[in-house]
Structure formats: structure tokens, C-alpha cells
Design an enzyme around this catalytic site. Sequence first.
Site, mmCIF file in Angstrom:
data_model
loop_
_atom_site.group_PDB
_atom_site.id
_atom_site.type_symbol
_atom_site.label_atom_id
_atom_site.label_comp_id
_atom_site.label_asym_id
_atom_site.label_seq_id
_atom_site.Cartn_x
_atom_site.Cartn_y
_atom_site.Cartn_z
ATOM 1 N N ARG A 94 -30.617 69.395 22.134
ATOM 2 C CA ARG A 94 -29.343 68.924 22.650
ATOM 3 C C ARG A 94 -28.372 68.504 21.565
ATOM 4 N NH1 ARG A 94 -29.223 67.536 27.825
ATOM 5 N NH2 ARG A 94 -27.603 66.170 27.075
ATOM 6 N N LYS A 101 -33.674 63.971 10.304
ATOM 7 C CA LYS A 101 -33.352 65.035 11.261
ATOM 8 C C LYS A 101 -31.952 64.838 11.832
ATOM 9 C CE LYS A 101 -34.780 64.750 15.737
ATOM 10 N NZ LYS A 101 -33.648 64.942 16.676
ATOM 11 N N ASN A 102 -31.691 63.620 12.285
ATOM 12 C CA ASN A 102 -30.429 63.372 12.994
ATOM 13 C C ASN A 102 -29.215 63.413 12.075
ATOM 14 O OD1 ASN A 102 -31.887 63.215 15.284
ATOM 15 N ND2 ASN A 102 -31.636 61.012 15.621
ATOM 16 N N ASP A 147 -32.816 65.945 30.234
ATOM 17 C CA ASP A 147 -33.831 65.644 29.238
ATOM 18 C C ASP A 147 -34.974 64.922 29.908
ATOM 19 O OD1 ASP A 147 -34.478 65.789 26.564
ATOM 20 O OD2 ASP A 147 -32.506 65.010 25.999
HETATM 21 C C1 UD1 Z 1 -28.334 60.300 19.076
HETATM 22 C C2 UD1 Z 1 -29.673 60.643 18.489
HETATM 23 C C3 UD1 Z 1 -30.804 60.052 19.313
HETATM 24 C C4 UD1 Z 1 -30.588 58.565 19.470
HETATM 25 C C5 UD1 Z 1 -29.193 58.274 20.014
HETATM 26 C C6 UD1 Z 1 -28.873 56.799 20.089
HETATM 27 C C7 UD1 Z 1 -29.323 62.786 17.467
HETATM 28 C C8 UD1 Z 1 -29.648 64.230 17.464
HETATM 29 N N1 UD1 Z 1 -29.833 62.074 18.458
HETATM 30 O O1 UD1 Z 1 -28.260 60.906 20.368
HETATM 31 O O2 UD1 Z 1 -32.031 60.313 18.659
HETATM 32 O O3 UD1 Z 1 -31.547 58.055 20.358
HETATM 33 O O4 UD1 Z 1 -28.208 58.887 19.183
HETATM 34 O O5 UD1 Z 1 -28.999 56.203 18.854
HETATM 35 O O6 UD1 Z 1 -28.673 62.284 16.584
HETATM 36 N N2 UD1 Z 1 -23.398 58.768 26.654
HETATM 37 C C9 UD1 Z 1 -22.552 58.974 27.739
HETATM 38 N N3 UD1 Z 1 -21.562 59.906 27.595
HETATM 39 C C10 UD1 Z 1 -21.369 60.615 26.456
HETATM 40 C C11 UD1 Z 1 -22.236 60.387 25.366
HETATM 41 C C12 UD1 Z 1 -23.241 59.454 25.503
HETATM 42 O O7 UD1 Z 1 -22.680 58.359 28.773
HETATM 43 O O8 UD1 Z 1 -20.448 61.435 26.390
HETATM 44 C C13 UD1 Z 1 -24.469 57.749 26.808
HETATM 45 C C14 UD1 Z 1 -25.856 58.379 26.728
HETATM 46 O O9 UD1 Z 1 -26.278 58.841 27.975
HETATM 47 C C15 UD1 Z 1 -26.681 57.218 26.256
HETATM 48 C C16 UD1 Z 1 -25.732 56.484 25.295
HETATM 49 O O10 UD1 Z 1 -24.434 56.904 25.658
HETATM 50 O O11 UD1 Z 1 -26.987 56.366 27.320
HETATM 51 C C17 UD1 Z 1 -25.985 56.785 23.846
HETATM 52 O O12 UD1 Z 1 -25.886 58.135 23.573
HETATM 53 P P1 UD1 Z 1 -25.467 58.712 22.143
HETATM 54 O O13 UD1 Z 1 -25.269 57.593 21.185
HETATM 55 O O14 UD1 Z 1 -24.342 59.655 22.352
HETATM 56 O O15 UD1 Z 1 -26.765 59.519 21.717
HETATM 57 P P2 UD1 Z 1 -26.874 60.978 21.158
HETATM 58 O O16 UD1 Z 1 -25.795 61.262 20.182
HETATM 59 O O17 UD1 Z 1 -27.071 61.929 22.283
#
Ligand code: UD1
Length: 422
Positions: free
Chosen positions: A99, A25-26, A123
Site C-alpha cells: 500500500r 523500509k518506510n 488491509d
Molecule cells: C505509515 C507507515 C506505517 C505506519 C504509519 C503510522 C509506511 C509505508 N507505512 O503508513 O508503517 O504504521 O505510517 O506511523 O510508511 N488516514 C486517514 N486518511 C488518510 C490517511 C491516513 O484517515 O488519507 C488515517 C489512517 O487510517 C490511520 C492514520 O490516519 O488511522 C495514520 O495513517 P498514516 O500516518 O497515513 O499511515 P501510512 O502513511 O499509511
Amino acid sequence: MTEPQRIVVGGGHRLEGTIRVGGAKNSALKLMAATLLAEGTYRFANVPRITDVALMSDLLRATGSEVGWDESGPEPILEITVPGAIEPVAPYELVEQFRASIVVLGPMLARCGEARVALPGGDDFGPRPIDMHMRGLAELGADFETRHGYIHASAPNLLGARVLLEYPSVGATENLLMAAVLAKGTTVVDNAAREPEIADLCELLNKMGARIEGSGSSTLVIEGVEILHSADHTVIPDRIEAATYLAALGIAGGEVTVAGARHDHMAMLCQKFGEMGMRISPDADGIWAFAGTRLRSSDCSTLPYPGLATDFKPFLVAALATAEGVGIVTENVFSGRFRYVDELRRMGADIRTDSHHAVVRGVERLSGAPVKAHDIRAGAALVIAGLAAEGETVVAEAHHVARGYDDIAGKLNALGADIRLD
Ligand code: UD1
């Protein structure tokens, strides 16, 4: 797509046989977003038939693209045709439902020089800020303004830059990649996320004519090109789905081959399940695993790849709930991702949570109960917890599970489980 309201799990059946894992999915969602970068027809194989893919299809349609399944061949192909000019808008009605849609920001900006993307809301497992996405894109020359719940981004001339991410965010890395491929000059992303889904995205982008080096490493070097073209691709297997089935086996006991799964994408999890007493090894088909006796507890700590994925955590907690001993689970990626624990407690689990830790004292057996799925993985964790519970577990709000799993009930039933949709 029919969406079940409830998943009813009868406990007490060992699992035997082969279960096939679908496409990730991701990865699929990001590959679909990448099509916005160039006009043409794309054919993707191994795309999971799940709600989130249907939602991303709607989002692409909103930009003017055509999306449909070609079922004429041996396997269904997701076919996307992107027109010469796209509408760079991601409407709130779609963004609020999944998201991952935020990853259209980078490609829209790169292709059109502007984008209007609804701001994602909160979320169930905590806030998901996008500050790193925006800061990174700003380094490449993008300007942002937030009005009426939408991010208005503009960047008539994206310029390559050096971006040092404060944290290896998956989404920020993907947005930066998809913007940098069409920027003028060279972009270097340091402390980039290394998840296999990002390497999959790099592979598609390079097939489209991008020049990315360092795929799969924490330093990505992207040489911008003037124009990209469409390409075909096969999505990598879903390591999170595969993890669900391995945990299911650990809970229910038995011997299973997870066909199509890649051991190298989930080596840390396989090692962890090994510590807990399962036998797991790669084989020609995917991953072979055996769980004979009750699992032993082990401490688990989530980390960015190649660490234990945060998405695996609900399955680990479910497995520890009936393991022998005490396991401490620490969440390092997202805050407060423990809501499903209350549901597991309703099934008799002995779990105490304190900020980002959960202390799980294994009990001999869970007892089936009505519970609620709060998100995709939490819902799946409740389903697999029900496999060894006494009596029936009824998981409500099962539409969350359908967001990430194509026929979890049918697949587990083929191994001997007793699951029905209601
Ligand atoms: C993706 C995955 C999710 C997985 C996550 C971590 C998808 C659709 N989802 O989510 O299933 O759990 O990676 O492996 O691929 N953060 C910030 N600022 C930002 C971006 C992120 O503070 O601009 C923080 C987030 O709140 C979180 C951490 O960084 O605590 C990791 O987030 P991120 O790796 O970006 O996850 P997603 O891409 O949202």
C-alpha cells in the site's frame, strides 16, 4: 529473493552479541518514489533487500525507469535511472501488494500533471483511507476522478497553498511534499507528520534542488522550484527493525548491541523498555541493551512520532505477554490492529482485547505452537515471542515477514537464537 513458507523458532536461548540493523523500509520506499520527480541516475545506499523494495522497483520499471543493484563496491547500491518522460501509471497488480505505493501519486502528478494510480484495497489491520492525501493535493489544484478502480488525477498547474492536515498522516505528508516541491509558489503543510522517515525524504528532496524548510517539524514550508535533478543518498536505519531486536532481547534476556540503530529515532521506545526493566543506552555503534530478569509490565499507548509508533505495538504486546504484571496497550493510530493477538493466545498468552485496547496479563512462559503471520510486524512479533517459548513455534505465511525484514533468522541466530526457515 527466496521467500520462506514457515519460520521455525526453538525457544529458550539467551541473546548475546551484535546485530546490525538495515535501512528503513518506510524511508527507502518513499525515496524511491521521489526519483520520479526528476530525470537522471540516483544511487541509494543502505536500501534493505526486502520484498517491498522489489515491488517498488517493479513499480518504477512500469513507469519506464531502470532499477538494479550495483554490487561492485563495498556495499550494494540501488541504482535507479529515470528517463526524460515517464509513464505516470501505478498498476493494480503492484498497488494491491504494497500500500505504500500510493506515494507515487504526488510525484507523478507534479512531474507529469497527471497520474493514474490503482486504488489500494483493505488491509489486515483495518482500512487505510487516502482521503487526506487527495484533499491536500486538491488544495494544490489537483482534480480526482475514480474510474474502474483507478484514481485519475490531473493538475496541469500545481499551485502552492496552505494545507492543514486533519491528522499528521505519514503518507499524506509525503505525497504533499512530493507534489509541492514542483508546484508554483509556496506551500505550507501544517500538522505534518514528524516521523524520521519524512525528514529523510526532505533531505533527499533538498539534495535534488527542492527548497523545504521545517524538516522534522509539524510545519513544512516548501518553496516550489521549476526543475529538480537526481541525487545520491544513504537511507536512515530502520527503527522498526531495531525495535524488533530490542523486544527480542527483552523477551529472551541477554546483552545485545543493535549496531547502526539511532537512539534519537526511538527514544520513547527505549524509555518504555527502560520502565520495563531493561537497560538501554546509545553507544558509538548504535544502541546497547541488557535484559537480566523477567520484564515488568507497563501500559503503552501508540501515537504519531515522537510517540510510541503503532508499528512497535506487536513487539510490545509480545514482550508484555511474558512480563510480570498487567499492561494495557492502547492503539490510537490504526483501528483493529490486534489480529496477531489470537495467534499469541495460541501460544498461551493471556490477552483480552476490547476495541482499541489490549489487556495483557503476563504469564511465566509461552508454549511453542503453530501460528500464522498476518502482516509484517505481526509475523516478526510471533518470531520473537517464540524465542522464550517452551518448545517450537512455527510461524506460517512467513512471506509477510520477508516484506520487511532482510534475514531476520540469520541475524537473530548470530546472537544465539535457534531459528530456521522451512
Ligand atoms: C505509515 C507507515 C506505517 C505506519 C504509519 C503510522 C509506511 C509505508 N507505512 O503508513 O508503517 O504504521 O505510517 O506511523 O510508511 N488516514 C486517514 N486518511 C488518510 C490517511 C491516513 O484517515 O488519507 C488515517 C489512517 O487510517 C490511520 C492514520 O490516519 O488511522 C495514520 O495513517 P498514516 O500516518 O497515513 O499511515 P501510512 O502513511 O499509511
